[in-house]
Structure formats: structure tokens, C-alpha cells
Design a protein around this motif. Structure first.
Motif, PDB file in Angstrom:
ATOM      1  N   TRP A 108       0.515  -0.999   0.048  1.00 59.70           N
ATOM      2  CA  TRP A 108      -0.514   0.068   0.363  1.00 59.70           C
ATOM      3  C   TRP A 108       0.900   0.302   0.149  1.00 59.70           C
ATOM      4  O   TRP A 108       2.230   1.251   0.893  1.00 59.70           O
ATOM      5  CB  TRP A 108      -0.563   0.253   1.382  1.00 59.70           C
ATOM      6  CG  TRP A 108      -1.919  -1.322   1.439  1.00 59.70           C
ATOM      7  CD1 TRP A 108      -1.626  -2.400   1.834  1.00 59.70           C
ATOM      8  CD2 TRP A 108      -3.152  -1.636   0.890  1.00 59.70           C
ATOM      9  NE1 TRP A 108      -2.831  -2.983   1.393  1.00 59.70           N
ATOM     10  CE2 TRP A 108      -3.431  -2.743   1.182  1.00 59.70           C
ATOM     11  CE3 TRP A 108      -3.789  -0.648   0.318  1.00 59.70           C
ATOM     12  CZ2 TRP A 108      -4.749  -3.213   1.212  1.00 59.70           C
ATOM     13  CZ3 TRP A 108      -5.216  -0.836   0.076  1.00 59.70           C
ATOM     14  CH2 TRP A 108      -5.313  -2.703   0.365  1.00 59.70           C
ATOM     15  N   LYS A 109       0.619   2.234  -0.418  1.00 60.40           N
ATOM     16  CA  LYS A 109       1.083   3.161  -0.993  1.00 60.40           C
ATOM     17  C   LYS A 109       0.361   4.232  -0.418  1.00 60.40           C
ATOM     18  O   LYS A 109      -1.157   4.907  -0.773  1.00 60.40           O
ATOM     19  CB  LYS A 109       1.619   3.541  -2.456  1.00 60.40           C
ATOM     20  CG  LYS A 109       2.227   4.949  -2.440  1.00 60.40           C
ATOM     21  CD  LYS A 109       2.697   5.702  -3.596  1.00 60.40           C
ATOM     22  CE  LYS A 109       4.191   6.347  -3.850  1.00 60.40           C
ATOM     23  NZ  LYS A 109       3.941   6.952  -5.500  1.00 60.40           N
ATOM     24  N   HIS A 110       0.894   5.612   0.766  1.00 65.41           N
ATOM     25  CA  HIS A 110       0.514   6.594   1.029  1.00 65.41           C
ATOM     26  C   HIS A 110       0.117   7.694  -0.243  1.00 65.41           C
ATOM     27  O   HIS A 110       1.236   8.260  -0.218  1.00 65.41           O
ATOM     28  CB  HIS A 110       1.616   7.242   2.443  1.00 65.41           C
ATOM     29  CG  HIS A 110       0.498   8.504   2.952  1.00 65.41           C
ATOM     30  ND1 HIS A 110       0.846  10.052   2.989  1.00 65.41           N
ATOM     31  CD2 HIS A 110      -0.366   8.444   3.555  1.00 65.41           C
ATOM     32  CE1 HIS A 110       0.342  10.341   3.419  1.00 65.41           C
ATOM     33  NE2 HIS A 110      -0.976   9.801   4.128  1.00 65.41           N
ATOM     34  N   GLN A 111      -0.937   8.002  -0.418  1.00 67.45           N
ATOM     35  CA  GLN A 111      -1.406   8.910  -1.111  1.00 67.45           C
ATOM     36  C   GLN A 111      -0.616  10.252  -1.218  1.00 67.45           C
ATOM     37  O   GLN A 111      -1.615  10.879   0.069  1.00 67.45           O
ATOM     38  CB  GLN A 111      -2.620   9.022  -2.310  1.00 67.45           C
ATOM     39  CG  GLN A 111      -2.359   9.230  -3.302  1.00 67.45           C
ATOM     40  CD  GLN A 111      -3.828   9.083  -3.667  1.00 67.45           C
ATOM     41  OE1 GLN A 111      -5.013   8.448  -3.312  1.00 67.45           O
ATOM     42  NE2 GLN A 111      -3.864   8.197  -5.313  1.00 67.45           N
ATOM     43  N   GLN A 112      -0.006  11.340  -1.451  1.00 70.10           N
ATOM     44  CA  GLN A 112      -0.015  12.550  -1.458  1.00 70.10           C
ATOM     45  C   GLN A 112      -1.462  13.658  -1.227  1.00 70.10           C
ATOM     46  O   GLN A 112      -1.898  13.259  -2.548  1.00 70.10           O
ATOM     47  CB  GLN A 112       0.949  13.252  -1.478  1.00 70.10           C
ATOM     48  CG  GLN A 112       2.432  12.704  -1.606  1.00 70.10           C
ATOM     49  CD  GLN A 112       2.771  12.469   0.104  1.00 70.10           C
ATOM     50  OE1 GLN A 112       2.294  13.284   0.797  1.00 70.10           O
ATOM     51  NE2 GLN A 112       3.498  11.175   0.311  1.00 70.10           N
ATOM     52  N   THR A 113      -1.374  14.449  -0.532  1.00 64.84           N
ATOM     53  CA  THR A 113      -3.193  15.527  -1.262  1.00 64.84           C
ATOM     54  C   THR A 113      -2.753  15.608  -2.654  1.00 64.84           C
ATOM     55  O   THR A 113      -4.110  15.799  -3.329  1.00 64.84           O
ATOM     56  CB  THR A 113      -2.825  16.230  -0.585  1.00 64.84           C
ATOM     57  OG1 THR A 113      -2.566  16.432   0.635  1.00 64.84           O
ATOM     58  CG2 THR A 113      -4.197  17.921  -0.431  1.00 64.84           C
ATOM     59  N   GLU A 114      -1.883  16.343  -3.400  1.00 67.91           N
ATOM     60  CA  GLU A 114      -2.370  16.290  -4.586  1.00 67.91           C
ATOM     61  C   GLU A 114      -2.141  15.024  -5.539  1.00 67.91           C
ATOM     62  O   GLU A 114      -2.243  15.421  -6.447  1.00 67.91           O
ATOM     63  CB  GLU A 114      -0.759  17.447  -4.812  1.00 67.91           C
ATOM     64  CG  GLU A 114       1.392  16.418  -4.794  1.00 67.91           C
ATOM     65  CD  GLU A 114       1.232  16.781  -3.581  1.00 67.91           C
ATOM     66  OE1 GLU A 114       2.374  16.259  -3.380  1.00 67.91           O
ATOM     67  OE2 GLU A 114       0.333  16.974  -2.544  1.00 67.91           O
ATOM     68  N   GLU A 115      -1.656  14.206  -5.235  1.00 68.80           N
ATOM     69  CA  GLU A 115      -1.948  13.322  -5.530  1.00 68.80           C
ATOM     70  C   GLU A 115      -3.443  12.030  -5.818  1.00 68.80           C
ATOM     71  O   GLU A 115      -4.005  11.493  -6.808  1.00 68.80           O
ATOM     72  CB  GLU A 115      -0.906  11.771  -5.629  1.00 68.80           C
ATOM     73  CG  GLU A 115       0.262  12.543  -5.340  1.00 68.80           C
ATOM     74  CD  GLU A 115       1.269  11.011  -5.360  1.00 68.80           C
ATOM     75  OE1 GLU A 115       2.427  10.969  -5.435  1.00 68.80           O
ATOM     76  OE2 GLU A 115       0.872  10.535  -4.586  1.00 68.80           O
ATOM     77  N   ILE A 116      -4.324  13.049  -4.258  1.00 70.50           N
ATOM     78  CA  ILE A 116      -5.417  12.317  -4.468  1.00 70.50           C
ATOM     79  C   ILE A 116      -6.802  12.366  -6.080  1.00 70.50           C
ATOM     80  O   ILE A 116      -6.553  14.197  -5.936  1.00 70.50           O
ATOM     81  CB  ILE A 116      -5.984  12.753  -3.154  1.00 70.50           C
ATOM     82  CG1 ILE A 116      -5.655  12.248  -1.671  1.00 70.50           C
ATOM     83  CG2 ILE A 116      -7.527  12.513  -3.198  1.00 70.50           C
ATOM     84  CD1 ILE A 116      -5.290  12.314  -0.844  1.00 70.50           C
ATOM     85  N   SER A 117      -6.782  11.514  -6.127  1.00 68.61           N
ATOM     86  CA  SER A 117      -8.130  11.845  -7.776  1.00 68.61           C
ATOM     87  C   SER A 117      -9.387  11.223  -7.033  1.00 68.61           C
ATOM     88  O   SER A 117      -9.314  10.833  -6.108  1.00 68.61           O
ATOM     89  CB  SER A 117      -8.549  11.569  -8.622  1.00 68.61           C
ATOM     90  OG  SER A 117      -8.032   9.670  -8.412  1.00 68.61           O
ATOM     91  N   ASP A 118     -10.806  11.625  -8.055  1.00 70.98           N
ATOM     92  CA  ASP A 118     -11.761  10.844  -6.902  1.00 70.98           C
ATOM     93  C   ASP A 118     -12.272   9.560  -7.111  1.00 70.98           C
ATOM     94  O   ASP A 118     -13.243   8.728  -6.954  1.00 70.98           O
ATOM     95  CB  ASP A 118     -12.719  11.615  -8.191  1.00 70.98           C
ATOM     96  CG  ASP A 118     -12.811  13.122  -7.539  1.00 70.98           C
ATOM     97  OD1 ASP A 118     -12.365  13.641  -7.164  1.00 70.98           O
ATOM     98  OD2 ASP A 118     -13.687  13.421  -8.577  1.00 70.98           O
TER      99      ASP A 118
END
Length: 415
Positions: free
Chosen positions: A58-68
Motif C-alpha cells: 500500500w502506498k500513502h497518497q499525497q494530497t496533490e495525488e488524490i483523485s476521485d
């Protein structure tokens, strides 16, 4: 044995809150046995049993990487984690243990399985995948490749762990043996410089077995490296192992040979877990007898002065059980982990067969007789046994856990 435990009627549950459940769609399926954080906390690896034996990363998604898009956690709030890879095409039975290497520029993961093997996985990025390989398992691996497969155990391997420098790897298993491997992976002393070319990590010649240790009289359930502090042989580390024979053994290195330096006895049933505190002068053990043992390392000089009748070489130090939390859980304790210094001195997280995660804190006493209090208790932390608890390597307010319900859970702890 003194019961080094203070009662605390003000124990709060809301100080430990679950902020993400990874893979809720798999809940109720294969158990999640163990998890491991990468050294920077960006990845979590989890390992799973039959009928879905695999490793999930599992990879932690940075805020700017978050999509819908669905992140796979079932959580709309809190940290976002995405399933980056599923490794399922090498191990043929339950994957019981995983551990990220603490060194190197790119992630390296070790896994131990009931199929009797240990695998080394290196991350080359999706660009490193061969375009000629189109099978689903390879595509699901997300740039991870098995670059070495270590064999030697007669049957089920129960645990795998690295030392702090990533130069040693230890494994233990049902065959009552403990194996120590020397690693020459990129980023380690003697290892090759990292080469992002996918053909560079072939795994050949990167591991060498330097010791096979016998001494336990039952399954060896866990292993953990700790600093020797110059008190055990001439090596930098000692290795601690816990067993079905109810003991913890201390293994040390002298002139290149590993030997059993001490056998620690404080439990009346299987020792499922051992963990070294930051600094390595304290070790915590967890057992099927529902207790936590607190062990202190004394120097050879202190041993001579205070424990003149202690067994073992006079040049070695001495481990002593300086406290025991006799009813730390209602049922067997399967996992214990000592918090990083940022979480405050002397904090311990534990999980077990009572489906509960507990956090204990040191509240007083002395190093020879420390006192602990139950700081937080999260009952029903998983829908089934809590098999593993792990503090974030840098953040003293975050933990991960795995359970028989098949999920990985991320917890936020309020100090």
C-alpha cells in the motif's frame, strides 16, 4: 515476580482512533498476518494466508495525488492509501511475515512463507517492467520483482527480520532453527551501488547464509535484532528469538561465529513476539500466557557486581526480567512493538487474541523496576485476533495493525 503495573481507571479509548481500513472488500477472507512500514513511512506491506496467499503493498497518497478514484480503503476522510501492488506468483502457501529493509535508495522487502522459502523483492518502478510480459500477476506486481529466493528451512518459515544496517537478515521457523544471512544489497556495506536498470537486480550473489542456529526445543515464532552494546561477543548486534518452548534466546557473534549467549525464562507458555526498545537496552516479550515481560540489559561489569552467580561467560552482559505485566491481555499476545522516541519514553503497543490493541506507558519506578500503566485500550480493534501492531518508523502518533479479518488498519494515537 513483581507485578509492575499500576491501575488507571481513566483509560481512554478515543485517544486511539482508526483512520483507515485497507482492503475492506476482502474483510472476512484470508487473515492478514503481519505488516511492515517502509523506512520513510510511504509504503506498508501486508502478508496474507490461504485461500488468498499474497503480499499487498500500500502506498500513502499525497494530497496533490488524490483523485476521485476509489482508493481501496473505504475511507473518505483521513490518510489516503492506494493498493500499489499485489505479489502472488512466487510463494505457494501462506505468507507469514514481511519486513522492509532499513537501507537503500529504493524499497526492498523480505517475505517468509509456510512454503519454506524467503523471498527478496526489489522495486524497479513500472518503467522497469518488461513490455513483453503481459500476464496479470506480473502487471499486478506494480514494478516489484522477486530477485532472490532463499531456501534452507525444512518447512514453515514464521518470521523474517533485518538488522538496522540492512546487512543481516534473520529467519526462523517450525523446524526449530534460526538462520542468519549476510546481505550485499544496494545501499549496504559491501553492496553494489543502486542501478535503476531493471536488469541490475538479479539477486544472484546478494545473500549468503553465515549461520544456522539450533537450541530451541519448539517452533521458533519470532526473531528480532538488537544492539549488542559491546556486551555480547564482538559483533555489533545480538539476535533475540522467541519460541513455543516458552523461552527467549539471545544469540551473539564472536569471531564470526554465532552462539547462544543466554536463555531468558519468565513466561509459562509460547513466546509469540519480542521487540527491542529504541537504544536496545530494553526488550519486551509477549506470550500466550497473556503477559508482557520487560527485560533490561546489564553490562558485564554490572553483572559481576550485582549478579555474581549468573550463568554464562563473564565477559558477556546479563539480561534480567525487571518487570512483568501479568494480565496485559485477556488472551494470548501475538504482537508487541516499542514506540519511537517521539511517542514518549517507554510506550509499548500490543495486540492479541482478545481482538484488542493496548498501549502501555512507563509511569515511574526505576530502570531496575519500571512501573507501567494502561494508556489506551481499543477493544474490537479487528473482527478477530490482532496479529500484528507496528508503530510508524518516524511518527509517534501513527500505528498500523493486521488481523484475522483480513484488513490492515491505520490508527491515530493522541499522546
Amino acid at each position: 515476580m513483581e507485578q509492575n503495573m499500576e491501575s488507571d481507571s481513566s483509560v481512554a479509548q478515543n485517544r486511539l482512533s482508526c483512520v483507515a481500513v485497507l482492503d475492506p472488500k476482502k474483510m472476512g477472507g484470508a487473515p492478514a498476518w503481519q505488516c511492515s512500514w517502509s523506512k520513510d513511512g510511504r509504503f506498508i506491506a501486508s502478508c496474507h494466508g490461504a485461500p488468498d496467499s499474497c503480499i499487498r503493498i500500500w502506498k500513502h497518497q499525497q494530497t496533490e495525488e488524490i483523485s476521485d478514484a476509489d482508493d481501496g480503503t473505504g475511507n473518505d476522510k483521513g490518510p489516503r492509501w492506494v493498493l500499489a501492488a499485489t505479489l502472488s506468483d512466487v510463494h505457494t502457501r501462506t505468507v507469514r511475515s514481511v519486513a522492509f529493509s532499513p537501507c537503500g535508495k529504493t524499497p526492498v522487502l523480505a517475505s517468509a512463507s509456510f512454503d519454506g522459502t524467503v523471498c527478496i523483492w526489489e522495486y524497479f518502478g513500472r518503467s522497469g517492467q518488461s513490455s513483453a510480459v503481459q500476464d496479470p500477476a506480473h502487471q499486478a506486481a506494480g514494478g516489484w520483482e522477486c530477485t532472490a529466493q532463499l531456501e534452507g528451512h525444512e518447512n514453515e518459515v514464521k518470521c523474517v527480520t533485518w538488522n538496522d544496517s540492512g546487512t543481516l537478515l534473520a529467519t526462523c521457523g517450525r523446524d526449530k532453527s534460526v538462520w542468519i544471512w549476510e546481505s550485499f544489497l544496494p545501499g549496504t556495506v559491501g553492496g553494489a551501488d543502486y542501478d535503476p536498470d531493471p536488469g541490475a537486480g538479479d539477486g544472484e550473489g546478494e545473500f549468503e547464509c553465515i549461520a544456522v542456529l539450533h537450541g530451541h526445543e519448539g517452533d521458533v515464532k519470532c526473531c528480532e535484532f538488537a544492539s549488542s552494546h559491546g556486551q555480547w561477543g564482538d559483533g555489533d548486534e545480538i539476535l533475540l528469538t522467541g519460541s513455543y518452548d516458552d523461552t527467549v534466546k539471545v544469540w551473539a557473534e564472536d569471531a564470526g561465529d554465532w552462539y547462544c549467549a543466554a536463555t531468558l525464562k519468565a513466561h509459562s507458555s509460547t513466546v509469540w513476539t519480542v521487540a527491542a526498545a529504541p537504544g536496545g537496552v530494553r526488550v519486551v516479550s509477549g506470550s500466550a500466557d497473556c503477559s508482557l515481560g520487560i527485560w533490561k540489559c546489564y553490562t558485564a561489569t554490572e553483572k559481576k557486581q550485582r549478579f555474581p552467580d549468573a550463568e554464562g561467560s563473564k565477559s558477556n552482559g546479563h539480561w534480567k526480567c525487571v518487570g512483568q505485566l501479568p494480565s496485559a491481555h485477556e488472551f494470548a499476545i501475538y504482537s508487541v512493538h516499542c514506540a519511537p522516541s517521539r511517542a514518549g519514553h517507554g510506550r509499548i503497543a500490543s495486540g492479541g487474541a482478545d481482538d484488542t490493541i493496548n498501549i502501555y506507558r512507563e509511569v515511574g519506578g526505576t530502570s531496575d523496576a519500571p512501573l507501567f500503566a494502561l494508556d489506551v485500550s481499543a477493544e474490537g480493534a479487528h473482527q478477530g485476533d490482532v496479529n500484528c501492531v507496528r508503530w510508524h518508523p518516524k511518527d509517534g502518533s501513527t500505528l498500523a495493525s493486521t488481523g484475522d479479518d483480513g484488513t490492515v488498519r491505520i490508527w491515530k494515537f493522541s499522546v
